[in-house]
Design a protein around this motif. Structure first.
Motif, short mmCIF file in Angstrom:
data_model
loop_
_atom_site.label_atom_id
_atom_site.label_comp_id
_atom_site.label_asym_id
_atom_site.label_seq_id
_atom_site.Cartn_x
_atom_site.Cartn_y
_atom_site.Cartn_z
N THR A 273 -29.43 13.34 2.79
CA THR A 273 -29.72 14.75 2.51
C THR A 273 -30.78 14.87 1.42
OG1 THR A 273 -27.43 15.24 2.99
CG2 THR A 273 -28.65 16.94 1.85
N MET A 274 -31.72 15.78 1.62
CA MET A 274 -32.74 16.05 0.59
C MET A 274 -32.64 17.50 0.16
SD MET A 274 -36.24 14.32 1.70
CE MET A 274 -36.31 12.63 2.20
N LYS A 275 -32.78 17.71 -1.14
CA LYS A 275 -32.60 19.07 -1.66
C LYS A 275 -33.46 19.25 -2.91
CE LYS A 275 -28.68 22.08 -2.41
NZ LYS A 275 -29.22 22.88 -3.48
N HIS A 276 -33.92 20.48 -3.11
CA HIS A 276 -34.72 20.80 -4.29
C HIS A 276 -33.80 21.09 -5.47
CE1 HIS A 276 -37.39 23.39 -6.73
NE2 HIS A 276 -36.38 24.23 -6.73
N VAL A 277 -34.05 20.47 -6.61
CA VAL A 277 -33.28 20.78 -7.82
C VAL A 277 -34.24 21.00 -8.99
CG1 VAL A 277 -31.06 19.65 -7.36
CG2 VAL A 277 -32.92 18.31 -8.28
N VAL A 278 -33.79 21.78 -9.95
CA VAL A 278 -34.61 21.99 -11.15
C VAL A 278 -33.83 21.44 -12.33
CG1 VAL A 278 -35.68 23.70 -12.65
CG2 VAL A 278 -35.75 24.01 -10.19
N GLU A 279 -34.44 20.52 -13.07
CA GLU A 279 -33.76 19.95 -14.24
C GLU A 279 -34.62 20.14 -15.48
OE1 GLU A 279 -32.62 15.93 -13.33
OE2 GLU A 279 -30.98 16.61 -12.06
N GLU A 280 -33.96 20.16 -16.63
CA GLU A 280 -34.71 20.37 -17.87
C GLU A 280 -35.18 19.03 -18.46
OE1 GLU A 280 -32.18 22.67 -20.42
OE2 GLU A 280 -32.89 24.53 -19.52
N VAL A 281 -36.41 19.04 -18.94
CA VAL A 281 -36.97 17.84 -19.57
C VAL A 281 -37.36 18.20 -20.99
CG1 VAL A 281 -38.63 15.96 -19.23
CG2 VAL A 281 -38.21 17.55 -17.37
N VAL A 282 -37.02 17.33 -21.93
CA VAL A 282 -37.39 17.57 -23.32
C VAL A 282 -38.73 16.87 -23.57
CG1 VAL A 282 -36.71 17.33 -25.74
CG2 VAL A 282 -34.97 17.65 -23.98
N GLN A 283 -39.72 17.64 -23.99
CA GLN A 283 -41.02 17.05 -24.30
C GLN A 283 -41.15 16.86 -25.80
OE1 GLN A 283 -43.79 19.78 -22.51
NE2 GLN A 283 -43.94 18.54 -20.66
N ASN A 284 -41.85 15.81 -26.19
CA ASN A 284 -42.07 15.49 -27.61
C ASN A 284 -40.76 15.44 -28.40
OD1 ASN A 284 -44.89 15.58 -27.15
ND2 ASN A 284 -44.80 17.80 -27.33
N GLU B 289 -38.81 23.06 -17.54
CA GLU B 289 -38.09 22.85 -16.29
C GLU B 289 -38.98 22.10 -15.31
OE1 GLU B 289 -36.66 26.64 -15.07
OE2 GLU B 289 -34.88 26.47 -16.33
N GLU B 290 -38.41 21.10 -14.66
CA GLU B 290 -39.20 20.30 -13.74
C GLU B 290 -38.50 20.30 -12.37
OE1 GLU B 290 -41.32 16.25 -14.72
OE2 GLU B 290 -39.34 15.83 -13.94
N ALA B 291 -39.29 20.56 -11.30
CA ALA B 291 -38.73 20.54 -9.94
C ALA B 291 -38.63 19.10 -9.48
CB ALA B 291 -39.60 21.35 -9.01
N ARG B 292 -37.47 18.72 -8.98
CA ARG B 292 -37.26 17.35 -8.53
C ARG B 292 -36.58 17.36 -7.17
NH1 ARG B 292 -34.78 14.86 -14.12
NH2 ARG B 292 -36.67 15.06 -15.35
N CYS B 293 -36.51 16.18 -6.56
CA CYS B 293 -35.89 16.07 -5.24
C CYS B 293 -34.60 15.26 -5.35
CB CYS B 293 -36.87 15.41 -4.28
SG CYS B 293 -36.27 15.35 -2.61
N LEU B 294 -33.48 15.92 -5.02
CA LEU B 294 -32.19 15.24 -5.03
C LEU B 294 -31.96 14.64 -3.65
CD1 LEU B 294 -29.25 14.74 -6.17
CD2 LEU B 294 -28.69 16.97 -5.25
N ILE B 295 -31.65 13.35 -3.61
CA ILE B 295 -31.39 12.70 -2.32
C ILE B 295 -30.00 12.09 -2.33
CG2 ILE B 295 -32.22 10.99 -0.65
CD1 ILE B 295 -34.95 11.37 -1.68
N TYR C 183 -37.58 26.77 4.36
CA TYR C 183 -37.63 26.30 2.97
C TYR C 183 -38.33 27.32 2.08
CZ TYR C 183 -38.29 23.67 -1.25
OH TYR C 183 -38.26 23.30 -2.56
N HIS C 184 -39.47 27.84 2.54
CA HIS C 184 -40.22 28.79 1.71
C HIS C 184 -39.45 30.08 1.48
CE1 HIS C 184 -43.69 26.40 1.03
NE2 HIS C 184 -43.89 26.19 2.32
N ALA C 185 -38.58 30.46 2.45
CA ALA C 185 -37.80 31.69 2.29
C ALA C 185 -36.68 31.50 1.27
CB ALA C 185 -37.23 32.10 3.65
N ALA C 186 -36.11 30.31 1.18
CA ALA C 186 -35.01 30.06 0.23
C ALA C 186 -35.05 28.63 -0.28
CB ALA C 186 -33.67 30.35 0.92
N PRO C 187 -35.98 28.33 -1.20
CA PRO C 187 -36.14 26.93 -1.65
C PRO C 187 -34.89 26.31 -2.28
CG PRO C 187 -37.90 28.32 -2.49
CD PRO C 187 -36.89 29.22 -1.89
N SER C 188 -34.15 27.11 -3.06
CA SER C 188 -33.03 26.49 -3.78
C SER C 188 -31.79 26.26 -2.93
CB SER C 188 -32.70 27.30 -5.02
OG SER C 188 -32.49 28.62 -4.64
#
Lengths: 98, 94
Positions: free
Chosen positions: A32-43, A53-59, B18-23
């Motif tokens: 399964t592949m899914k879009h996730v957003v996770e927080e990254v601390v810079q510096n 916030e960085e968009a990543r791919c959860l597999i 996907y574009h309609a509901a990415p999350s």
């Protein structure tokens, strides 16, 4: 469900695909592949520390009771895609050629 | 649930979904192996509707590759409507 590093995940995924359909093993593997957003601390630790916030791919991979997952960061995208598709191709050869 | 016969139609429908509901959209590849014969089922769902494409042909491996690449790339795009300024915030110093 353990969250593995990209390389560990690829190795485990290869094992699950190879074992699928063998005696005493589950007959199917789901990836399964899914879009996730996770927080990254810079510096980190510096004055200008900030959280982005960085968009990543959860597999996720599942075969019977075995479940594993990994998160691919944009900087590892190309490397991961190549390795992922090589493993898939070599393990999906049981498909019919007709 | 819609099961597509043509891969290109499935691919376009998956991209639109996907574009309609990415999350909430996810893509699942299910590989089944029985008696030495394998089959692949590609599924894309946004928890509302489901689209599928099934194949057991080696010739369709390139399609599997195409949709994998598409989803890895799409997942790393910033969802629309989130601009850089609002997605970044300064951490408060203790």
């Amino acid at each position: 469900m353990p969250r593995l590093s990209n390389d560990e995940f690829l190795a485990e995924m290869g094992k699950l695909l190879r074992k699928a359909g063998e005696k005493d093993n589950p007959s199917s593997v789901s990836l399964t592949m899914k879009h996730v957003v996770e927080e990254v601390v810079q510096n980190k630790g510096k004055k200008n520390e900030n959280v982005v916030e960085e968009a990543r791919c959860l597999i996720r991979a599942r075969s019977g009771k075995c479940k594993i997952s990994t998160v691919v960061r944009p900087r590892n995208r190309v490397q991961f895609s190549i390795a992922y598709s090589t493993i898939l191709k070599s393990n999906l050869k049981s498909l019919s050629s007709h | 649930m819609i099961v597509y016969d043509k891969f290109n139609e499935f691919y376009e429908a998956a991209e639109d979904m996907y574009h309609a509901a990415p999350s909430s959209t996810r893509y699942v590849l299910k590989h089944t192996k029985k008696d030495g014969e394998g089959a692949v089922e590609l599924k894309v769902t946004d928890n509302v509707s489901v689209i599928k494409f099934r194949s057991s042909l080696t010739a369709h491996l390139k399609h599997v590759d195409r949709i994998n690449t598409l989803f890895i790339s799409l997942a790393m795009e910033k969802p629309e409507g989130v601009d850089a300024a609002s997605s970044s915030r300064r951490r408060r110093k203790a």
